[in-house]
Scaffold this active site. Structure first.
Site, PDB file in Angstrom:
ATOM      1  CD  GLU A 107       6.626  -7.384  -3.656  1.00 52.00           C
ATOM      2  OE1 GLU A 107       6.940  -7.076  -4.663  1.00 52.00           O
ATOM      3  OE2 GLU A 107       6.082  -6.999  -2.428  1.00 52.00           O
ATOM      4  CE1 TYR A 119      -1.951 -12.429   1.435  1.00 51.81           C
ATOM      5  CE2 TYR A 119       0.067 -13.349   1.402  1.00 51.81           C
ATOM      6  CZ  TYR A 119      -0.772 -12.535   1.771  1.00 51.81           C
ATOM      7  OH  TYR A 119      -0.203 -11.798   2.878  1.00 51.81           O
TER       8      TYR A 119
END
Length: 149
Positions: A107, A119
């Protein structure tokens, strides 16, 4: 020349890890949480990044069967922007795979665009939103994931 290493986190590392934690998060974990993760959670795997014996970052994850979940990753503010987070994240992915993980998720704050971009470099894609996930300001979290195999 500076020596950069990544190794398994030990209990004696917690005070320096807390320095990174407090400098990085508005809702930091406590020493007790890190202690519990290292001592009581068989699924937890934590690693620190050292530069000349100084802890400048860390990453934690849980690996449960084929699934890995990044619990947290942080680099001291003064060392950001040097691709050290990418190096640490790459290490975590490789470690997760060596432990049998086939998927990885995490998250990230919806406003943390810098982290989301990093990411994405590793193939993670948004998979959903966790409403009011962060307790400090009720900010939503983007759930991101990737198949590792």
């Amino acid at each position: 020349m500076a020596e950069l290493t990544i190794r398994k986190m030990e209990l004696d590392d917690i005070p320096q890890v807390m320095f990174v934690e407090l400098a990085s998060f508005t809702s930091p974990w406590t020493e007790k949480v890190f202690h519990q993760e290292l001592m009581d959670n068989n699924y937890a795997h934590y690693y620190i990044m050292e530069l000349d014996k100084k802890i400048i970052g860390y990453v934690g994850m849980w690996v449960v069967y084929e699934d890995s979940q990044i619990t947290n990753i942080a680099i001291l503010p003064g060392y950001r922007g040097q691709k050290l987070g990418e190096k640490l994240f790459r290490f975590a992915i490789q470690k997760a795979m060596s432990l049998g993980a086939m998927r990885l998720s995490l998250e990230v704050r919806v406003t943390n665009i810098v982290a989301q971009k990093m990411y994405r470099k590793f193939g993670l894609v948004p998979g959903g939103i966790r409403k009011n996930y962060y307790t400090d300001n009720q900010e939503d979290a983007v759930v991101m994931w990737v198949n590792l195999i």
